[in-house]
Write a protein that holds these residues in place. Sequence first.
Motif, PDB file in Angstrom:
ATOM      1  N   ILE A 109       1.005  -1.366  -0.147  1.00 49.65           N
ATOM      2  CA  ILE A 109       0.110   0.241   0.026  1.00 49.65           C
ATOM      3  C   ILE A 109       0.920   0.986   0.085  1.00 49.65           C
ATOM      4  CG2 ILE A 109      -1.759   1.313   1.383  1.00 49.65           C
ATOM      5  CD1 ILE A 109      -2.434  -1.394   2.614  1.00 49.65           C
ATOM      6  N   ASN A 113      -3.596   4.017   3.164  1.00 49.90           N
ATOM      7  CA  ASN A 113      -4.265   2.629   3.321  1.00 49.90           C
ATOM      8  C   ASN A 113      -5.174   2.655   2.219  1.00 49.90           C
ATOM      9  OD1 ASN A 113      -2.771   2.551   5.240  1.00 49.90           O
ATOM     10  ND2 ASN A 113      -4.286   2.944   6.982  1.00 49.90           N
ATOM     11  N   ASP A 114      -5.094   3.187   1.115  1.00 46.06           N
ATOM     12  CA  ASP A 114      -5.959   2.975  -0.048  1.00 46.06           C
ATOM     13  C   ASP A 114      -5.517   1.572  -0.920  1.00 46.06           C
ATOM     14  OD1 ASP A 114      -7.826   2.884  -2.226  1.00 46.06           O
ATOM     15  OD2 ASP A 114      -7.360   5.117  -2.698  1.00 46.06           O
ATOM     16  N   ILE A 115      -6.096   0.368  -0.478  1.00 41.70           N
ATOM     17  CA  ILE A 115      -5.510  -0.735  -1.011  1.00 41.70           C
ATOM     18  C   ILE A 115      -6.206  -0.798  -2.575  1.00 41.70           C
ATOM     19  CG2 ILE A 115      -7.523  -2.343  -0.177  1.00 41.70           C
ATOM     20  CD1 ILE A 115      -5.027  -4.501   0.502  1.00 41.70           C
ATOM     21  N   ARG A 119      -3.859  -1.410  -5.900  1.00 40.48           N
ATOM     22  CA  ARG A 119      -4.195  -2.670  -6.867  1.00 40.48           C
ATOM     23  C   ARG A 119      -4.246  -2.011  -8.235  1.00 40.48           C
ATOM     24  NH1 ARG A 119      -7.576  -5.956  -2.369  1.00 40.48           N
ATOM     25  NH2 ARG A 119      -5.765  -7.096  -1.647  1.00 40.48           N
ATOM     26  N   HIS A 146       1.469 -14.476   0.179  1.00 43.70           N
ATOM     27  CA  HIS A 146       0.830 -14.643   1.400  1.00 43.70           C
ATOM     28  C   HIS A 146       0.307 -13.402   2.070  1.00 43.70           C
ATOM     29  CE1 HIS A 146      -0.374 -15.979   5.333  1.00 43.70           C
ATOM     30  NE2 HIS A 146      -0.395 -17.395   5.029  1.00 43.70           N
ATOM     31  N   PRO A 147      -1.010 -13.444   2.627  1.00 47.92           N
ATOM     32  CA  PRO A 147      -1.742 -11.950   2.822  1.00 47.92           C
ATOM     33  C   PRO A 147      -0.906 -11.572   4.026  1.00 47.92           C
ATOM     34  CG  PRO A 147      -3.322 -13.738   2.284  1.00 47.92           C
ATOM     35  CD  PRO A 147      -1.840 -14.362   2.300  1.00 47.92           C
ATOM     36  N   ILE A 148       0.067 -12.243   4.725  1.00 49.56           N
ATOM     37  CA  ILE A 148       0.854 -11.735   5.728  1.00 49.56           C
ATOM     38  C   ILE A 148       1.618 -10.369   5.231  1.00 49.56           C
ATOM     39  CG2 ILE A 148       2.860 -12.987   5.670  1.00 49.56           C
ATOM     40  CD1 ILE A 148       3.184 -13.096   8.394  1.00 49.56           C
ATOM     41  N   ALA A 150       0.481  -8.293   2.592  1.00 48.87           N
ATOM     42  CA  ALA A 150      -0.397  -7.297   2.011  1.00 48.87           C
ATOM     43  C   ALA A 150      -0.203  -5.862   2.049  1.00 48.87           C
ATOM     44  CB  ALA A 150      -1.895  -7.536   2.189  1.00 48.87           C
ATOM     45  N   ALA A 151       0.358  -5.563   3.338  1.00 51.20           N
ATOM     46  CA  ALA A 151       0.416  -4.025   3.575  1.00 51.20           C
ATOM     47  C   ALA A 151       1.984  -3.669   2.900  1.00 51.20           C
ATOM     48  CB  ALA A 151       0.234  -3.791   5.103  1.00 51.20           C
ATOM     49  N   ASP A 152       2.857  -4.272   3.157  1.00 46.99           N
ATOM     50  CA  ASP A 152       4.079  -3.610   2.795  1.00 46.99           C
ATOM     51  C   ASP A 152       4.955  -4.418   1.800  1.00 46.99           C
ATOM     52  OD1 ASP A 152       4.280  -6.006   4.362  1.00 46.99           O
ATOM     53  OD2 ASP A 152       5.973  -5.162   5.840  1.00 46.99           O
ATOM     54  N   VAL A 157      -2.385 -10.746  -3.280  1.00 43.22           N
ATOM     55  CA  VAL A 157      -2.332 -12.067  -2.052  1.00 43.22           C
ATOM     56  C   VAL A 157      -3.094 -13.104  -2.503  1.00 43.22           C
ATOM     57  CG1 VAL A 157      -2.198 -10.298  -0.177  1.00 43.22           C
ATOM     58  CG2 VAL A 157      -4.469 -10.777  -1.004  1.00 43.22           C
ATOM     59  N   THR A 221       8.325 -13.200  10.407  1.00 42.36           N
ATOM     60  CA  THR A 221       7.585 -12.932   9.459  1.00 42.36           C
ATOM     61  C   THR A 221       8.005 -12.805   8.035  1.00 42.36           C
ATOM     62  OG1 THR A 221       7.875 -10.646  10.052  1.00 42.36           O
ATOM     63  CG2 THR A 221       5.775 -11.707  11.115  1.00 42.36           C
TER      64      THR A 221
END
Lengths: 280, 280
Positions: A109, A113-115, A119, A146-148, A150-152, A157, A221
């Motif tokens: 992102i 926080n505008d996912i 995308r 993996h969705p773990i 997703a943010a960075d 995902v 992680t």
Amino acid sequence: VAAFTDTSRLSLNQYTTFNWTTKEAIEGCRKAGLHWIGLWRDKVEAQGLDETVKLLRDNDVQVSSLCRGGFFPAETQAKRDEAIEENERAIDECATLGTDTLVLVCGGIHANNDIDSARQMVFDGIATLIPYAQERGVKLGIEPLHPIYAADRNVIVTLGQSNDFALQLNKDFSSYSTPVGVVIDVFHVWWDPTVYEEIKRARGHTFGFHVCEWITPLPDTLKARGMMGNGHIEIRRLREAVEAEGYDGPIECEIFNQEIWDSPGAEVVELMKERYLEVC
Amino acid sequence: VAAFTDTSRLSLNQYTTFNWTTKEAIEGCRKAGLHWIGLWRDKVEAQGLDETVKLLRDNDVQVSSLCRGGFFPAETQAKRDEAIEENERAIDECATLGTDTLVLVCGGIHANNDIDSARQMVFDGIATLIPYAQERGVKLGIEPLHPIYAADRNVIVTLGQSNDFALQLNKDFSSYSTPVGVVIDVFHVWWDPTVYEEIKRARGHTFGFHVCEWITPLPDTLKARGMMGNGHIEIRRLREAVEAEGYDGPIECEIFNQEIWDSPGAEVVELMKERYLEVC
């Protein structure tokens, strides 16, 4: 599906032997009787691109894929343009190294926080790269993470999302022959209740298959992965599914794990070969 | 959607103030002007069930949900039967505590990495519990967990799967009124590209909505969550989506985070209230 009887399709992703230089990794492949390696741009740069090409030739090792392009989302157009230029350099390197597959880790992102817009930036970024890549004989492989992450690292995902993008882009650029596809790493997709139907949808545009393990407790992680056979993934079932849809290319073993990184590279490669024959 | 103007729907999940006893948590709610609390079975047991009921009444606090039932998959029928009995005790506790919602964390892979049969055991386990729960006025809320927990905690990793189960079970047990539903925690579902369509599918069977944050870097795989406003989740957008489908129940704040656990409970509760009004 039967176990493998040889390692002719096994590829050492060089991050599995993280402390090896590119020279050591390529020579390590030859000594272990492996014909494929998955390279990373930072390690190739450290060795030198021309020197890497020479080492590959001298050791009779081919490049299964180059990691990584991607990281498209950014707050400003200028930064997004920079990302495109960086991806163009990665495409050039693929062509020089003789691999037709650039693995895309698409990016996280960018801001606020505008996912959804992140995308969209990924989709637009890949579309922008297609002509440049095609002119150089390089295909773009979207690797869902993996969705773990997703943010960075990657807002893409699921294999479903990756297939949606690939199918749409291949339609939008139908003058080329399948310029975009997916790279399937068991670590990233095994948990997904839709994974087997999405592997079917990826028929004809699966550009790579990666193996490693999901181990519990997760050690970290990022350095989170285990050696095949030590964890919870139905690796052979996933391979069977991918092969049933026609994938017969190299199978990269890519493991980020501090304990494995701290082990002697040649031992890691031998264990990788054993487990590949045993559980993959 | 507008910001909240009061905290009448805010519920303190007691694991957010992990070092508080149940007594301290219930009294902490009253002092903070909160009327809801989400309880955990282990903490209730430590306080005593009857004592907890008395504390709730004396402090005018209601229980939004009880965590947790579930953990259905097991290698043997005897162990699966034990899990059912344990869930029946949890249902009894819900009835005694005056909450109609048992949160189900459904359990991980039981053996030999067979995720499909684990998922089937979850489905069968919930089906077995429905009559017992309904006779006691308790509904079963399937909480999909983030895929990071797929191996060891919950093979139900998407809202889509949870909806599939709930819709099928509510059809199979149509003599009851919606015995099964979903509990939506933003931490577990925010990354999912299908989350907004699945929130729509959950209309009429959304039994709970939980808030917290996805922070980077992830501090830990279990104590992984942040305070609302400190991370990457579009919390208000998700709340708007859930409310558009008719959910108007309590909103639980559930944060597993060592730093927050080490802070004084009353300060955590005040910050939770602030952030709830500001970003939820």
